[in-house]
Write an enzyme that holds these catalytic residues in place. Sequence first.
Site, PDB file in Angstrom:
ATOM      1  N   CYS A   1      19.518  45.801  -1.667  1.00 30.20           N
ATOM      2  CA  CYS A   1      18.887  46.224  -2.366  1.00 30.20           C
ATOM      3  C   CYS A   1      19.351  47.997  -1.454  1.00 30.20           C
ATOM      4  O   CYS A   1      18.139  47.581  -0.374  1.00 30.20           O
ATOM      5  CB  CYS A   1      18.806  46.485  -3.571  1.00 30.20           C
ATOM      6  SG  CYS A   1      18.499  48.302  -3.884  1.00 30.20           S
TER       7      CYS A   1
ATOM      8  N   ASP B   1       2.410  10.606   3.043  1.00 27.93           N
ATOM      9  CA  ASP B   1       3.828  11.649   3.775  1.00 27.93           C
ATOM     10  C   ASP B   1       2.872  12.716   4.155  1.00 27.93           C
ATOM     11  O   ASP B   1       2.884  13.531   3.885  1.00 27.93           O
ATOM     12  CB  ASP B   1       4.739  12.111   2.328  1.00 27.93           C
ATOM     13  CG  ASP B   1       5.991  13.290   3.147  1.00 27.93           C
ATOM     14  OD1 ASP B   1       6.006  12.371   4.184  1.00 27.93           O
ATOM     15  OD2 ASP B   1       6.454  13.836   2.519  1.00 27.93           O
TER      16      ASP B   1
ATOM     17  N   LYS C   1       2.126   4.823   1.073  1.00 25.21           N
ATOM     18  CA  LYS C   1       3.136   5.528   2.223  1.00 25.21           C
ATOM     19  C   LYS C   1       3.208   6.733   2.327  1.00 25.21           C
ATOM     20  O   LYS C   1       3.290   7.991   1.483  1.00 25.21           O
ATOM     21  CB  LYS C   1       4.367   4.623   2.539  1.00 25.21           C
ATOM     22  CG  LYS C   1       4.908   5.498   3.595  1.00 25.21           C
ATOM     23  CD  LYS C   1       6.799   4.886   4.275  1.00 25.21           C
ATOM     24  CE  LYS C   1       7.243   5.130   5.464  1.00 25.21           C
ATOM     25  NZ  LYS C   1       6.996   6.318   5.578  1.00 25.21           N
TER      26      LYS C   1
ATOM     27  N   TYR D   1      -4.584   3.582   7.486  1.00 22.32           N
ATOM     28  CA  TYR D   1      -4.273   2.734   7.216  1.00 22.32           C
ATOM     29  C   TYR D   1      -3.769   1.443   8.511  1.00 22.32           C
ATOM     30  O   TYR D   1      -3.199   0.663   7.935  1.00 22.32           O
ATOM     31  CB  TYR D   1      -2.521   3.051   6.623  1.00 22.32           C
ATOM     32  CG  TYR D   1      -1.534   3.261   7.801  1.00 22.32           C
ATOM     33  CD1 TYR D   1      -1.526   3.058   8.933  1.00 22.32           C
ATOM     34  CD2 TYR D   1      -1.370   5.298   7.672  1.00 22.32           C
ATOM     35  CE1 TYR D   1      -0.558   3.517   9.830  1.00 22.32           C
ATOM     36  CE2 TYR D   1      -0.150   5.881   8.792  1.00 22.32           C
ATOM     37  CZ  TYR D   1      -0.218   5.113   9.764  1.00 22.32           C
ATOM     38  OH  TYR D   1       0.868   5.626  10.685  1.00 22.32           O
TER      39      TYR D   1
ATOM     40  N   CYS E   1      13.900  51.775  -4.838  1.00 23.87           N
ATOM     41  CA  CYS E   1      14.045  50.752  -5.857  1.00 23.87           C
ATOM     42  C   CYS E   1      12.787  50.111  -5.904  1.00 23.87           C
ATOM     43  O   CYS E   1      11.659  49.841  -5.178  1.00 23.87           O
ATOM     44  CB  CYS E   1      14.988  49.768  -5.286  1.00 23.87           C
ATOM     45  SG  CYS E   1      15.109  47.926  -5.766  1.00 23.87           S
TER      46      CYS E   1
ATOM     47  N   GLU F   1       0.865  -1.022   0.031  1.00 30.14           N
ATOM     48  CA  GLU F   1      -0.268   0.149   0.227  1.00 30.14           C
ATOM     49  C   GLU F   1       0.984   1.686   0.051  1.00 30.14           C
ATOM     50  O   GLU F   1       2.390   1.389   0.259  1.00 30.14           O
ATOM     51  CB  GLU F   1      -0.973   0.109   0.751  1.00 30.14           C
ATOM     52  CG  GLU F   1      -0.158   0.333   3.036  1.00 30.14           C
ATOM     53  CD  GLU F   1      -1.235  -0.466   3.246  1.00 30.14           C
ATOM     54  OE1 GLU F   1      -1.702   0.196   4.691  1.00 30.14           O
ATOM     55  OE2 GLU F   1      -1.033  -1.403   4.163  1.00 30.14           O
TER      56      GLU F   1
ATOM     57  N   CYS G   1      22.230  46.387  -7.784  1.00 31.57           N
ATOM     58  CA  CYS G   1      20.748  45.914  -8.014  1.00 31.57           C
ATOM     59  C   CYS G   1      20.281  45.646  -9.279  1.00 31.57           C
ATOM     60  O   CYS G   1      20.275  46.648  -9.979  1.00 31.57           O
ATOM     61  CB  CYS G   1      20.212  46.750  -7.030  1.00 31.57           C
ATOM     62  SG  CYS G   1      18.203  46.348  -7.447  1.00 31.57           S
TER      63      CYS G   1
ATOM     64  N   LYS H   1      11.184   3.082   0.429  1.00 32.57           N
ATOM     65  CA  LYS H   1      11.303   4.923   0.643  1.00 32.57           C
ATOM     66  C   LYS H   1      11.115   5.274  -1.246  1.00 32.57           C
ATOM     67  O   LYS H   1      12.470   4.692  -1.476  1.00 32.57           O
ATOM     68  CB  LYS H   1      12.237   5.375   1.644  1.00 32.57           C
ATOM     69  CG  LYS H   1      11.781   5.102   2.936  1.00 32.57           C
ATOM     70  CD  LYS H   1      11.028   6.807   3.614  1.00 32.57           C
ATOM     71  CE  LYS H   1      12.306   7.593   3.850  1.00 32.57           C
ATOM     72  NZ  LYS H   1      11.589   8.992   4.616  1.00 32.57           N
TER      73      LYS H   1
ATOM     74  N   CYS I   1      17.313  48.985 -10.047  1.00 31.97           N
ATOM     75  CA  CYS I   1      17.673  50.236  -9.479  1.00 31.97           C
ATOM     76  C   CYS I   1      19.596  50.865  -9.880  1.00 31.97           C
ATOM     77  O   CYS I   1      20.088  52.063  -9.854  1.00 31.97           O
ATOM     78  CB  CYS I   1      17.011  50.658  -7.703  1.00 31.97           C
ATOM     79  SG  CYS I   1      18.023  51.032  -6.572  1.00 31.97           S
TER      80      CYS I   1
HETATM   81  S1  IVH Z   1       1.751   0.812   8.866  1.00 33.37           S
HETATM   82  C1  IVH Z   1       3.233  -1.149  12.731  1.00 33.37           C
HETATM   83  N1  IVH Z   1       1.022   1.744   6.294  1.00 33.37           N
HETATM   84  O1  IVH Z   1       5.357   5.753   7.953  1.00 33.37           O
HETATM   85  C2  IVH Z   1       2.636  -0.568  11.490  1.00 33.37           C
HETATM   86  N2  IVH Z   1       2.329   3.343   7.838  1.00 33.37           N
HETATM   87  O2  IVH Z   1       7.405   4.229  10.401  1.00 33.37           O
HETATM   88  C3  IVH Z   1       2.447   0.604  11.331  1.00 33.37           C
HETATM   89  N3  IVH Z   1       2.730   5.490   7.236  1.00 33.37           N
HETATM   90  O3  IVH Z   1       5.191   6.864  10.624  1.00 33.37           O
HETATM   91  C4  IVH Z   1       2.639   1.596  10.403  1.00 33.37           C
HETATM   92  N4  IVH Z   1       1.759   5.582   5.841  1.00 33.37           N
HETATM   93  O4  IVH Z   1       3.374   7.052   9.849  1.00 33.37           O
HETATM   94  C5  IVH Z   1       1.250   2.396   7.880  1.00 33.37           C
HETATM   95  N5  IVH Z   1       0.544   3.216   4.477  1.00 33.37           N
HETATM   96  C6  IVH Z   1       0.551   3.063   5.750  1.00 33.37           C
HETATM   97  C7  IVH Z   1       1.479   4.428   6.290  1.00 33.37           C
HETATM   98  C8  IVH Z   1       1.962   4.092   7.067  1.00 33.37           C
HETATM   99  C9  IVH Z   1       2.472   6.312   6.232  1.00 33.37           C
HETATM  100  C10 IVH Z   1       3.632   6.074   8.034  1.00 33.37           C
HETATM  101  C11 IVH Z   1       3.979   6.065   9.734  1.00 33.37           C
HETATM  102  C12 IVH Z   1       4.716   5.509  10.081  1.00 33.37           C
HETATM  103  C13 IVH Z   1       5.476   5.869   9.307  1.00 33.37           C
HETATM  104  C14 IVH Z   1       6.742   4.466  10.036  1.00 33.37           C
END
Ligand code: IVH
Length: 688
Positions: free
Chosen positions: A435, A124, A122, A231, A441, A120, A417, A323, A420
Amino acid sequence: MDLFSSIDVEPALNRMKELTELIDRYNYEYYMNDQSLVSDYEFDKLLRELQDLERQYPELASPNSPTKRVGGEVNKTFRQVTHRFPMLSLGNTYSIEEIVDFESRTRKLLGDTAFSYTCELKYDGVAIGLTYRHGQLVQAVTRGNGTVGDDITTNVRTIPTVPLRLRGQYPDDFEARGEVVYPFKEFEEFNRQREADGDEPFANPRNAASGSLKLQDSAECAKRKLQFCMYFLMLPGDADSSGLYSTHYGRLEAAGMMGFKVQPHIKECSNIDEIRAFIDYWDNERWNLPYAIDGIVIKVNQVALWDRLGLTAKSPRWAIAYKFKAQQVSTPLESITYQVGRTGIITPVANMQPVWLGGTTVRRATLVNADFIQKMDIHEGDSLLVEKGGEIIPKVVGVDLAKRKPGALPVQYITCCPECGSLLVRADGEAGHYCPNQDGCPPQIVGRLEHFVSRKAMNIDSLGSERLEMLYDKGLVRDIADLYDLTRDQLVGLESYDTDGLRKTSIQDKGAANILAAIEKSKEVPFERVLYALGIRYVGEVGAKKLARFFKNIDALMAASVEELATVEDVGEKTAAFIYDYFSDERHHRLVGRLRQAGLCFEVVETRQSNVLDNKTFVVSGVFERFSREEIKFSIEQHGGKVSGSISGKTDYLLAGEKMGPEKLKKAEKLGVPIISETVYLEMIGEL
Ligand code: IVH
């Protein structure tokens, strides 16, 4: 029998329930299914009816009423809460090989057991945990350090995709975890508004989401259009883990049925090839999502296997995060332009051959200042390495040395600048060039005018940038005081054209009347905002407030020494020196004189709240929960009291916060001065 029980509340309660259900349903359809079942007008009418009933019968109002979506409660501080289940982080890696290792390790550990993975996104954003009991949201807490976080429930209630009450079947007591994100479109709109208001924009959606969740005013948070991406469903150890609840995938499906907005981009995978394909797909496709992601999370799907795999010191062995690397391209630098800000600061900007990067075409990127250009060792005609991480703004991270042309010379920073021609200056310890020609200016003058009229300053909203530029170009306004000399005759019929000869802006009768009315109204703006509007370098909104409260009027402020200025809370040496220099300049004395003549407010107008502290002298020491130091002093004065810096026989109270100075305590005890807490103080002024 009290008064209430003699009134029959039954009909009100029934109507409140009915309204709640209706509004909840409309909200659900709107945010989860993109369906508007009623008009905005009808919806607002229902909401208002519920709000009215809640005002009339506060004891019947539910903490999870849909009226909480619009906020209103104010958090002075955020209570610290210990997580029932620690919020673990995940092991993470940028290397696909480590994902391959994770997969084969897991397979080995599980031997013959049949299992699968979920892949799934991640998200941000900002991790939070939501506790639900009996289907009601009872608490929302930030991750914090994983063990203890902040209680941000009132703000989280304003996020439309956080269900306040669950639907269908749900466990009696559980935690829903997820990430609060600020979708790109809404974030950009918000940042644009901030800039128009003269506020510093946020660097990225994550910071903006985090700042929003920590806002004191939940109504403000409600305006931010945040989203919750769920999540994880965290169940207590003895919970039912059969049926849908036996897999992570099933749990998210179940959460969807309870009313959570579960993102659809989750996939069950059975081997490393499928995991790889998912990662590759989203590495490219992530730019088409409405919010930022910074990787992919891979979890073992079968909940029963989690215990078997166990935990390492910090993170579970049944999950890992991959990541994404920031995307990088190399593109030729075509030229450097230098922008002049309202305070005269120069910002070099790289103009590059347009290049496709992370979903957008990049043409320009900041080169920050002369030090940055030197550190990157940028030469004429170089190709620059430009990167885009999970954020929107592309960054120059280096030079593509392989493409450097033989004999290319290092970029020479400008000395004059670009607008001016004045010789630029660079103050000791400052990274940027300035400046110094503040009054001659053009971009500095127009920039100062823009700041002066901005919402948090004088709020003259009928004068946008184009009109200000036009007034400047026509020679009608050369400084902020000139605005107050404008006449209707000067304004009506003004027109300006852009470079294509197309008319950019014009002012007719009505426009002129609006401008003059807004200018007139600005004379009511309080001193602290006028001070902010002057645009003294480093004096922001908060600083201006503190200076105004401390000095009370502009004359005292103009007469202050650097040392005196630096005693004001949050005013450092550097800012103090700038303020001092600003007012040492004869031209600024004249400017203030003209603005004063025009009728602007240059002193704090006493808005006494009460006289309960009349003739009482306080000494304030330590840190307070509800007030900053400056606020508590202001509050004392608002109730008629006086504040003194040191304890003497004349002191009536020592108002003590946390971490109070020991000397003050000793002295107060010696002189028999009563020591009171913030709570006692609040009682005194009738705010508790
Ligand atoms: S699972 C035990 N799923 O990523 C399971 N984390 O170090 C715990 N995060 O700060 C996390 N998307 O908040 C999981 N689909 C996702 C996520 C997710 C973002 C963040 C989470 C944590 C960091 C994981």
